[in-house]
Every structure is written in structure tokens, then in C-alpha cells.
Design a protein around this motif. Structure first.
Motif, PDB file in Angstrom:
ATOM      1  N   VAL A  90      60.394  32.883  76.271  1.00 21.58           N
ATOM      2  CA  VAL A  90      58.973  32.557  76.423  1.00 21.58           C
ATOM      3  C   VAL A  90      58.422  33.416  77.558  1.00 21.58           C
ATOM      4  N   ARG A  91      57.343  34.106  77.262  1.00 23.67           N
ATOM      5  CA  ARG A  91      56.739  35.071  78.182  1.00 23.67           C
ATOM      6  C   ARG A  91      56.401  34.414  79.532  1.00 23.67           C
TER       7      ARG A  91
ATOM      8  N   GLU B   4      47.891  28.539  79.026  1.00 18.01           N
ATOM      9  CA  GLU B   4      48.665  29.786  78.988  1.00 18.01           C
ATOM     10  C   GLU B   4      50.111  29.509  78.587  1.00 18.01           C
ATOM     11  N   GLN B   5      50.639  28.412  79.146  1.00 14.73           N
ATOM     12  CA  GLN B   5      52.022  28.077  78.810  1.00 14.73           C
ATOM     13  C   GLN B   5      52.157  27.729  77.330  1.00 14.73           C
ATOM     14  N   THR B   6      51.180  26.964  76.831  1.00 15.47           N
ATOM     15  CA  THR B   6      51.216  26.614  75.410  1.00 15.47           C
ATOM     16  C   THR B   6      51.145  27.876  74.549  1.00 15.47           C
ATOM     17  N   ALA B   8      52.034  30.883  75.366  1.00 10.22           N
ATOM     18  CA  ALA B   8      53.288  31.631  75.472  1.00 10.22           C
ATOM     19  C   ALA B   8      54.371  30.968  74.625  1.00 10.22           C
TER      20      ALA B   8
END
Lengths: 347, 347
Positions: A90-91, B4-6, B8
Motif C-alpha cells: 500500500v502506497r 488518502e489512506q483509503t 491507497a
């Protein structure tokens, strides 16, 4: 998005998913993944939840090289199957997403193809060996023996004709599969098709001492039995069923083709046209019924081959009926004959 | 999780995904989906981004009944393929998740199976028709004609033998496919196998006026050519190649089987054992090379059948070499003969 929203979104993805955080603990796991691994392991170290060696190897590949890892594993429980797992970093997160793809059907299709080839080969091997043997004998020991020659050539013709039918049936099956998703667009009467088939097989019935009967409800027009269909395919299934009834039910002395209308057929949510092919022969154990439409499955292999059967006739019927959005049913019991029923939506 | 996490996390899922909010606007879309639809449409109404009718229908099904909708559609551009889309409502959200599954390979596998059946059927149809014709003639017009009988029986034997080889090759191919993922575990010398094959085909070479040569580098032990292999399968591929060279390269008058060692073979990251089968016959246009290992592909169909070829020999070679983690190469040009090369990792 809140964690609840993320969880709900992941639950709406049909593939099992497991999100592993940078701390190597499971950050999220959708419902399908909990079901696959029989555990909801959020917050736990991944290795204590995902114990399958192939899955752990795929994760290791990502941890070592930061590149996607894939593996393939089998679940050996009630949901037996084959899965392809991808582990993708995951980036900007240090963790990874595991996603699982169900490849059971793909593997199964490969196995089915190999079984099919094996079956076809064995079906051909025996008559070919016989043919080669006869040819050799005719060229050698029986070269001058006219009586043996006549006898051998007769058997050879029978064997070659059966192989020829097998090849034709293979091609039919292949063509039917190709068209299986295309809905037939021609309106035609199942009554007329039954009439054509009865005329075509009359000589065969006579030779087998079987009385053929075509029964229709009184006072109905031919067009009452209209269905949307492919004329060649519908003729083929009626022919296959009637020929089978004559071949295997001849001892009953009669075969009846009965046409009737079903005013409201639940499976179609509308009216249906029904065609029954009924023989009064020996019948067979109903234990065979679920497998009778499988390719090369036979109640009695020896007898089927004796009769020139290819083992593909009912598989062809099943596929054609399925293309016509119809239903195909078989009923039989030892000593009670057999009934083969086709039910098609009325046009 | 932050948006952003979602995002990614969704990007780390290999399937294209589109999350539609309760306002019917796209709430999230992973990188694979943007690539598939060639647009990053976050915040826009879904219908302006996902214009494919099948996809819109699947979404409608969910909107109308709150149940998963599925559809199948084709992408007609450079990334041509077939996709199965599922639209699944997101719990407590009013929106839905679209996920796309690439079923191109599955569809392709089905098509390949049907092509295969069609090819096998056509390969058998011609000799069967010929056989039936001869049998009929022998039972009728030529019943008393001993000379015609001898001639016909000879042709019949040839045709039946070729069908028999076809069936054997089909079974071989099927068996090879079944074992393709199992690495062979026996250590054996490719030099010894080549020797066995040369002895076996010597009579065939003599009959075709072809000089067979087996060449090995000087001063090497037989064990220098050790590989990990399946003895029957390796013997079959060498036999197939040498028989082909005699059949199609006979005009060159000689066939050479050359064994050599490759100290460092890049494709294996280690040493390799190489076997070349070289004929000096007519050769063929290299345009055929990429397709020669396809089932039933032939440079010259008529000539192949004349020679009793089944069209499966090189397909079998390819699969066996692949099981042995080796490489198979073909070189030819009109008038310059042909070279078939097998390269296997040294044991």
C-alpha cells in the motif's frame, strides 16, 4: 471516510480482502475474508490469522522485495476451492493489501477439458483397434476367405459409422455451446417438429417392432405449440429422444410422443409447451438420472455401444434446451419404462 | 482512515473498483478503474463517467431492488477484454461499490476448447469418410475384385493408423498437460536418450535414404549431459523431432542430432544441455515458426497428412519442454533445411 465506512466499502467487494498495516497487524478484513479464514482477526499479527503457508510466502515476497507476491492455495474444508492471492504494497503506508481471487472454476474447466479429451480418445481407441485388426486380417490370413470378408466388412462398417456419429455429435455439441448465449428468434411449432421426426424415424421403429404414437390435446391448432426456437436444434433434440426411446425401450413395444400445454409454468412465470417421450421398456435405476446428461455417461456402456450410441446425445439435448431457456426432466424406474420431458416457454 | 489512506488501500487491490456515494457521485475510484475507463471521475455523477450500457444496467438493478447486479461487457479499445461487473450496495451508506473482474482468459479458454474440438473432429472426419467409402465399395461394386481389394485395404490401413496416432497424440498431450506443473525428479543423460532414439529410427531413416548422425563434443562423459527429466517424455520429444526431420527433410539426405553444453545459459542463470536436430531439406518460410507449436498448425497440411502426421507433434514437444523448464527454438529458411533446438537446464 470513517473506519466504519471503509469497512462497509470493503464488505461490498466480492473478493476476500485483508489489509495489513506497517506493524504487521491486520488493519482491516472484509466479511468475505473472515468467512474464508473463519476468523475476524483485526488487530492481530497477520501470521496468527493467515496460517496458510502459500499465503505467508506471498506476504514474505512483498516484505523482502516490496513487489507484488502471488500464490495459489487450496482450502480443504467445506468451501473447498483454489485461490490466487496477490499481496500488493500500500502506497506510503508500509503495509500491504492481500486480495484473493477464486480460481476454482478456471482450474475445474481445465480439468474438464482434459477429462473430455481422455474420454473422446478412449471412445475412439477401441473401434480403431478393432478396425486395424480387421484390416490386417483381411490383408493376411483371411485374404482368400469370402465369408470372413463379408462378416468383417459388416462389423467394420458398423464401427466406422459409430465413430462417424461420434465426430458429428462432437461438432454438434461444440456448435451448440457456441450459440448457447444467443436467444433463438424464430417462431415455430413444436407440434410440427414432432410430426417431422415421427415420419423420419418410422422405418427405424418398424424395424424394431415398435409402435410410434404422436398424441396431442384435442381441438388445438398447430400454432398453439409455438415456441421461439432454432429449427435444426429442436429437431435434433426430439430426434435424439425418440431414437433413444426406440433403441433402449423397444421391449415395451411402443413409444409415445405427447404434446401438451402448461397454462402457467412457474419456472417461466408464463405458459409453457411440453413434449414427453414415453417408452414402456425396461427403464433404469433413477440413481443414474442426475448424471445422464454428462458427456459419455451411460447407464449400460456395453449396450449403448452395441446400439451405436455415442454417449453425447443427452448432453446435446441438455445444452439445446438450456439455450432455449427450457427445462429437461427424466423419470424412470426399473421395469416401468422411461419418460423424457422437454418444457419450453410458449411463444 | 484518512481519504488518502483509503485511496491507497483501494489502489493496492488488483481489480478495478468504483465507489458510488448516496448522492450518485463517484466517491472513490482506484487506479485500475481510472485506467479501465480512461478517466479519474471523483466527485462526478457516475453516469457521466461510466458510460457503458451494461455497467449502467447493473447499477440500475441495485438502485431498483437493493440487490447485487451483475453484467458483462467488452472493452473495444487497445485493452480489449471481457469484464464481469458486480454492483453491491454499501451497508448503511445508500451508495454502492462496483467491482470489475477480468474474465477475458476464462472466455478465451472456452473458445480454445471449442476450437480444439472442432479441429479434432475435422481431422477425423476426412479419414472416416474415406474408410466408410472403401468399406461400402468393398461390400458392393468391388466385392469380387481382388486387385482393388488389396489396394483399398492398403490405403485403409494407412488412414486407420493415422487416426490411431492422432488419438495417441491426443492422450499424450492431455497427460503432459496434467503433469505440466510437476517438476521431473529423475536424473538422466540426454546423450543416452538421443542414442536410444537414433537406434529406434535407424530403419525409418534407411527406408528414406537418410543418413543419421549423432554428434557429441569430444571427450565428454555421458553424464555431462545429465538433466532432471521424465525419461518417457524426453524420449518422446527427441523421437518427434528426429522423425519430423526424416519425414520433411529427407531430400537433404542427412539428419544430424547434435549434443552440446552451454556453460552459462542466461535464461536458466546456469549451465544448460542443448540438443539440435538439423536437416538439410527444403526448409520453410520462417513466417510459420511462431505458430508451429500450435495444435494442428501445419506448414503444408496436405503433405503432413500424406506423411501420416497428426499436427500435434510439436505441440507435445512444447509442453514437455515447458514442463522441464527448458526452451524450444526453431530456425529455418526456404532451401536451407531446418534446425529444432531443445535447451534444458543441466542437472
Amino acid at each position: 471516510m470513517s473506519p466504519e465506512q471503509t469497512a462497509a466499502a470493503l464488505d461490498a467487494i466480492p473478493q476476500p480482502l485483508v489489509l495489513i498495516g506497517a506493524d504487521m497487524r491486520i488493519a482491516a478484513m472484509n466479511a468475505r475474508a473472515s468467512e474464508l479464514f473463519r476468523v475476524a482477526g483485526i488487530g492481530r499479527h497477520y501470521a496468527t490469522v493467515l496460517r496458510n503457508p502459500a499465503v505467508l510466502d506471498a506476504i514474505d515476497a512483498v516484505l523482502k522485495g516490496d513487489r507484488p507476491g502471488t500464490a495459489r492455495f487450496y482450502t480443504g474444508d467445506s468451501r473447498e476451492g483454489t485461490w490466487r492471492v496477490s499481496a500488493i504494497p500500500v502506497r506510503g503506508d508500509g503495509g500491504m493489501m492481500l486480495s484473493f481471487e477464486d480460481v476454482t472454476d478456471v482450474e475445474h474447466a481445465g480439468q474438464m477439458r482434459r477429462d473430455f479429451v481422455t474420454n473422446v480418445s478412449h471412445e475412439l481407441k477401441t473401434p480403431l483397434t478393432a478396425l486395424l485388426g480387421f484390416i490386417e486380417t483381411l490383408r493376411g490370413p483371411a485374404r482368400e476367405d469370402a465369408a470372413a470378408r463379408d462378416r468383417f466388412l459388416e462389423i467394420m462398417e458398423k464401427e466406422a459409422a459409430r465413430m462417424n456419429r461420434l465426430v458429428s455429435d462432437l461438432l454438434s455439441l461444440s456448435r451448440v455451446e457456441t450459440t448457447e448465449r444467443l436467444r433463438p428468434t424464430e417462431k415455430l411449432s413444436l407440434r410440427e417438429i414432432a410430426g417431422t421426426v415421427v415420419n423420419a424415424v418410422r422405418p427405424m421403429a418398424d424395424a424394431a417392432d415398435v409402435v410410434l404414437r404422436l398424441e396431442t390435446e384435442e381441438g388445438l391448432e398447430t400454432s398453439a405449440f409455438d415456441v421461439m426456437g432454432d429449427p435444426d436444434q429442436l429437431q435434433q433434440i426430439v430426434l435424439n429422444l425418440v431414437e433413444n426411446a426406440i433403441k433402449y425401450g423397444a421391449s415395451g413395444g411402443e413409444v409415445t410422443i405427447r404434446l401438451s400445454l402448461r397454462e402457467r409454468e412457474a419456472v417461466f412465470r408464463g405458459p409453457g409447451v411440453q413434449l414427453d417421450v414415453i417408452d414402456k421398456g425396461e427403464g433404469f435405476d433413477p440413481i443414474h438420472i442426475p448424471r445422464l446428461t454428462e458427456r459419455f455417461y451411460r447407464v449400460d456402456t456395453h449396450r449403448s455401444r452395441e446400439q451405436g450410441g455415442t454417449g453425447l446425445g443427452l448432453a446435446i439435448v441438455k445444452h439445446i434446451v438450456s439455450r432455449h431457456r427450457g427445462r429437461f426432466r427424466i423419470e424412470s424406474a426399473p421395469g416401468e419404462g422411461a419418460t423424457f420431458t422437454i418444457l419450453l416457454p410458449a411463444a
